[in-house]
Structures are given as structure tokens and as C-alpha cells.
Design a protein around this motif. Structure first.
Motif, PDB file in Angstrom:
ATOM      1  N   ASP A   1       0.828  -1.213   0.000  1.00  0.00           N
ATOM      2  CA  ASP A   1       0.000   0.000   0.000  1.00  0.00           C
ATOM      3  C   ASP A   1       0.859   1.258   0.000  1.00  0.00           C
ATOM      4  OD1 ASP A   1      -2.265  -1.583   0.002  1.00  0.00           O
ATOM      5  OD2 ASP A   1      -2.661  -1.332   2.151  1.00  0.00           O
ATOM      6  N   THR A   2       1.988   1.209   0.709  1.00  0.00           N
ATOM      7  CA  THR A   2       2.891   2.358   0.777  1.00  0.00           C
ATOM      8  C   THR A   2       3.685   2.523  -0.519  1.00  0.00           C
ATOM      9  OG1 THR A   2       3.124   2.096   3.163  1.00  0.00           O
ATOM     10  CG2 THR A   2       4.834   3.364   2.052  1.00  0.00           C
ATOM     11  N   GLU A   3       4.236   1.419  -1.032  1.00  0.00           N
ATOM     12  CA  GLU A   3       5.104   1.472  -2.210  1.00  0.00           C
ATOM     13  C   GLU A   3       4.324   1.579  -3.522  1.00  0.00           C
ATOM     14  OE1 GLU A   3       7.243  -2.186  -1.878  1.00  0.00           O
ATOM     15  OE2 GLU A   3       8.549  -1.433  -0.285  1.00  0.00           O
ATOM     16  N   GLY A   4       3.138   0.996  -3.548  1.00  0.00           N
ATOM     17  CA  GLY A   4       2.361   0.954  -4.778  1.00  0.00           C
ATOM     18  C   GLY A   4       2.503  -0.390  -5.477  1.00  0.00           C
ATOM     19  N   ASP A   5       1.585  -0.643  -6.414  1.00  0.00           N
ATOM     20  CA  ASP A   5       1.588  -1.917  -7.139  1.00  0.00           C
ATOM     21  C   ASP A   5       2.683  -1.968  -8.202  1.00  0.00           C
ATOM     22  OD1 ASP A   5      -0.620  -2.894  -5.724  1.00  0.00           O
ATOM     23  OD2 ASP A   5      -2.023  -1.910  -7.089  1.00  0.00           O
ATOM     24  N   ILE A   6       3.024  -0.823  -8.754  1.00  0.00           N
ATOM     25  CA  ILE A   6       4.030  -0.750  -9.819  1.00  0.00           C
ATOM     26  C   ILE A   6       5.236   0.029  -9.304  1.00  0.00           C
ATOM     27  CG2 ILE A   6       4.504   0.015 -12.189  1.00  0.00           C
ATOM     28  CD1 ILE A   6       2.310  -2.108 -12.044  1.00  0.00           C
ATOM     29  N   LEU A   7       6.423  -0.545  -9.504  1.00  0.00           N
ATOM     30  CA  LEU A   7       7.676   0.098  -9.125  1.00  0.00           C
ATOM     31  C   LEU A   7       8.522   0.307 -10.369  1.00  0.00           C
ATOM     32  CD1 LEU A   7       8.632  -2.069  -5.994  1.00  0.00           C
ATOM     33  CD2 LEU A   7       7.417   0.118  -6.031  1.00  0.00           C
ATOM     34  N   THR A   8       9.526   1.129 -10.257  1.00  0.00           N
ATOM     35  CA  THR A   8      10.465   1.335 -11.357  1.00  0.00           C
ATOM     36  C   THR A   8      11.768   0.639 -10.998  1.00  0.00           C
ATOM     37  OG1 THR A   8       9.449   3.482 -11.771  1.00  0.00           O
ATOM     38  CG2 THR A   8      11.581   3.082 -12.788  1.00  0.00           C
ATOM     39  N   ASN A   9      12.217  -0.253 -11.884  1.00  0.00           N
ATOM     40  CA  ASN A   9      13.455  -0.975 -11.597  1.00  0.00           C
ATOM     41  C   ASN A   9      14.671  -0.096 -11.884  1.00  0.00           C
ATOM     42  OD1 ASN A   9      13.860  -1.059 -14.373  1.00  0.00           O
ATOM     43  ND2 ASN A   9      13.432  -3.247 -14.578  1.00  0.00           N
ATOM     44  N   GLY A  10      15.866  -0.646 -11.721  1.00  0.00           N
ATOM     45  CA  GLY A  10      17.110   0.102 -11.894  1.00  0.00           C
ATOM     46  C   GLY A  10      17.290   0.661 -13.296  1.00  0.00           C
ATOM     47  N   ARG A  11      16.662   0.073 -14.303  1.00  0.00           N
ATOM     48  CA  ARG A  11      16.784   0.543 -15.694  1.00  0.00           C
ATOM     49  C   ARG A  11      15.673   1.529 -16.060  1.00  0.00           C
ATOM     50  NH1 ARG A  11      17.038  -5.133 -18.490  1.00  0.00           N
ATOM     51  NH2 ARG A  11      16.007  -5.688 -16.570  1.00  0.00           N
ATOM     52  N   GLY A  12      14.822   1.848 -15.076  1.00  0.00           N
ATOM     53  CA  GLY A  12      13.753   2.795 -15.335  1.00  0.00           C
ATOM     54  C   GLY A  12      12.491   2.173 -15.922  1.00  0.00           C
TER      55      GLY A  12
ATOM     56  N   PRO B   1       8.967   0.204 -15.620  1.00  0.00           N
ATOM     57  CA  PRO B   1       7.948  -0.100 -14.609  1.00  0.00           C
ATOM     58  C   PRO B   1       7.738  -1.613 -14.497  1.00  0.00           C
ATOM     59  CG  PRO B   1       6.997   1.172 -16.454  1.00  0.00           C
ATOM     60  CD  PRO B   1       8.425   0.901 -16.778  1.00  0.00           C
ATOM     61  N   VAL B   2       7.724  -2.104 -13.266  1.00  0.00           N
ATOM     62  CA  VAL B   2       7.514  -3.536 -13.010  1.00  0.00           C
ATOM     63  C   VAL B   2       6.516  -3.695 -11.863  1.00  0.00           C
ATOM     64  CG1 VAL B   2       9.823  -4.270 -13.800  1.00  0.00           C
ATOM     65  CG2 VAL B   2       9.476  -3.640 -11.410  1.00  0.00           C
ATOM     66  N   ILE B   3       5.869  -4.847 -11.831  1.00  0.00           N
ATOM     67  CA  ILE B   3       4.952  -5.147 -10.727  1.00  0.00           C
ATOM     68  C   ILE B   3       5.777  -5.307  -9.454  1.00  0.00           C
ATOM     69  CG2 ILE B   3       3.357  -6.874  -9.797  1.00  0.00           C
ATOM     70  CD1 ILE B   3       2.434  -7.403 -12.630  1.00  0.00           C
ATOM     71  N   ASN B   4       5.286  -4.755  -8.386  1.00  0.00           N
ATOM     72  CA  ASN B   4       5.965  -4.848  -7.095  1.00  0.00           C
ATOM     73  C   ASN B   4       6.210  -6.328  -6.773  1.00  0.00           C
ATOM     74  OD1 ASN B   4       6.717  -4.785  -4.374  1.00  0.00           O
ATOM     75  ND2 ASN B   4       5.413  -3.016  -3.949  1.00  0.00           N
ATOM     76  N   PRO B   5       7.464  -6.736  -6.577  1.00  0.00           N
ATOM     77  CA  PRO B   5       7.762  -8.141  -6.315  1.00  0.00           C
ATOM     78  C   PRO B   5       7.152  -8.662  -5.004  1.00  0.00           C
ATOM     79  CG  PRO B   5       9.749  -6.802  -6.137  1.00  0.00           C
ATOM     80  CD  PRO B   5       8.663  -5.911  -6.644  1.00  0.00           C
ATOM     81  N   ARG B   6       6.736  -7.762  -4.132  1.00  0.00           N
ATOM     82  CA  ARG B   6       6.098  -8.204  -2.890  1.00  0.00           C
ATOM     83  C   ARG B   6       4.767  -8.901  -3.177  1.00  0.00           C
ATOM     84  NH1 ARG B   6       9.079  -5.785   1.236  1.00  0.00           N
ATOM     85  NH2 ARG B   6      10.005  -3.789   0.672  1.00  0.00           N
ATOM     86  N   HIS B   7       4.168  -8.612  -4.338  1.00  0.00           N
ATOM     87  CA  HIS B   7       2.906  -9.272  -4.694  1.00  0.00           C
ATOM     88  C   HIS B   7       3.072 -10.788  -4.791  1.00  0.00           C
ATOM     89  CE1 HIS B   7      -0.083  -6.159  -5.279  1.00  0.00           C
ATOM     90  NE2 HIS B   7       0.804  -5.408  -5.893  1.00  0.00           N
ATOM     91  N   ASN B   8       4.214 -11.234  -5.324  1.00  0.00           N
ATOM     92  CA  ASN B   8       4.458 -12.679  -5.430  1.00  0.00           C
ATOM     93  C   ASN B   8       4.523 -13.318  -4.048  1.00  0.00           C
ATOM     94  OD1 ASN B   8       4.537 -12.639  -8.226  1.00  0.00           O
ATOM     95  ND2 ASN B   8       6.748 -12.281  -8.279  1.00  0.00           N
ATOM     96  N   LEU B   9       5.235 -12.684  -3.152  1.00  0.00           N
ATOM     97  CA  LEU B   9       5.345 -13.202  -1.790  1.00  0.00           C
ATOM     98  C   LEU B   9       3.985 -13.159  -1.083  1.00  0.00           C
ATOM     99  CD1 LEU B   9       7.071 -14.361   0.436  1.00  0.00           C
ATOM    100  CD2 LEU B   9       7.815 -12.042   1.004  1.00  0.00           C
ATOM    101  N   LEU B  10       3.236 -12.089  -1.296  1.00  0.00           N
ATOM    102  CA  LEU B  10       1.902 -11.975  -0.708  1.00  0.00           C
ATOM    103  C   LEU B  10       1.005 -13.106  -1.201  1.00  0.00           C
ATOM    104  CD1 LEU B  10      -0.074 -10.314   1.050  1.00  0.00           C
ATOM    105  CD2 LEU B  10      -0.622  -9.008  -1.008  1.00  0.00           C
TER     106      LEU B  10
END
Length: 158
Positions: free
Chosen positions: A80-91, A93-102
Motif C-alpha cells: 500500500d505504501t510502495e504501490g503496485d508498480i515500481l520502477t526498476n534500476g533501468r527505469g 515499470p515492473v509489478i511490485n515483487p512483494r505481490h508474489n510473496l503476498l
């Protein structure tokens, strides 16, 4: 020959239920590690069944489930804090990897709940019967409301 079970509507069962309620939730055995945040989940899990129905092995699984549920809540707050989509090191957008663990922890919690028989079907019964229970509850609430409107019952005046 199997031991005869006590009827749930007997006086003996009522006394046992009162004693179990007075004793509070079952405490985790020393060999089950619970973190501070796991305790509310533990209490909820062990209250879902009668006190005498828990075995040591069940309590180990209940500890796993309590930790799992606490982790699910923690991860959801982080997402909820980070968001569903993050930006990786190359810029990119990727799905937040925490979703897989969740997702993994959510599946684990469902499996553990079924194994321990603390899921909704085991504790509340068939969903088709829930409507009947809800209807009875609504009827009882209606009777109480009607009693409140009864002018024949004297009320304290201030």
C-alpha cells in the motif's frame, strides 16, 4: 468402541465451555516461536476451536498460520505504501515483487486454515445455512425493535 462424545447442548458441555472461556486463549507452547505481531492472530486461531480439541501438532501449525497471517498484513501495508508498480534500476515499470510473496503467503494461510479446520466452512457451516442464520437474526432484531416501540412498557422518566 469409540468414546462417547458429550452433547453440545448438555450441562456438561456448558460447564466446559465456561471453564474454557474463563481460561482465555491457549498460550503457545515453548517450542512455538511467536513474534509480538503474531499474538492477535494466534488468539483468534486458537479460539476458533474448542480448547480440548487442540493437539501439540495443531499448535505448531497454528503458530505457522499466525506468523503467516501477520506477514500477510505486513506485506499488504508495504505494498500500500510502495504501490503496485515500481520502477526498476533501468527505469522500467515492473509489478511490485512483494505481490508474489503476498500471493504465496495467502495460499499458505488458506492451506493451513483448512488443515487446522479453522476456516469459515468448518467454524460456521455451509454458506446456504448462513442465510437461515441471518434471517433468524434479522427476525430477532425486528422483535427487539418492536418491543422498543411498545408504549405499554413503562420507561424511566428524567
Amino acid at each position: 468402541m469409540a468414546a462417547k462424545r458429550t452433547r453440545s447442548d448438555s450441562a456438561t458441555a456448558a460447564v466446559a465451555a465456561m471453564q474454557a472461556a474463563a481460561a482465555g486463549p491457549i498460550k503457545a507452547p515453548k517450542f512455538v516461536h511467536l513474534r509480538t505481531g503474531d499474538k492477535p492472530f494466534w488468539d483468534s486461531i486458537v479460539r476458533a476451536r474448542t480448547r480440548e480439541s487442540w493437539t501439540d501438532n495443531d499448535l505448531v501449525l497454528a503458530g505457522n498460520l499466525a506468523r503467516c497471517l501477520a506477514d500477510v498484513e505486513r506485506l499488504q501495508k508495504e505494498i500500500d505504501t510502495e504501490g503496485d508498480i515500481l520502477t526498476n534500476g533501468r527505469g522500467t515499470p515492473v509489478i511490485n515483487p512483494r505481490h508474489n510473496l503476498l500471493e504465496t503467503l495467502s495460499r499458505r494461510s488458506v492451506t493451513l486454515s483448512r488443515t487446522l479446520q479453522v476456516h469459515a466452512h468448518a467454524t460456521q457451516g455451509d454458506s446456504r445455512d448462513q442465510g437461515k442464520k441471518a434471517t433468524k437474526q434479522r427476525q430477532a432484531e425486528k422483535v427487539i425493535e418492536e418491543q422498543d416501540d411498545d408504549d405499554l412498557i413503562p420507561r424511566a422518566m428524567h
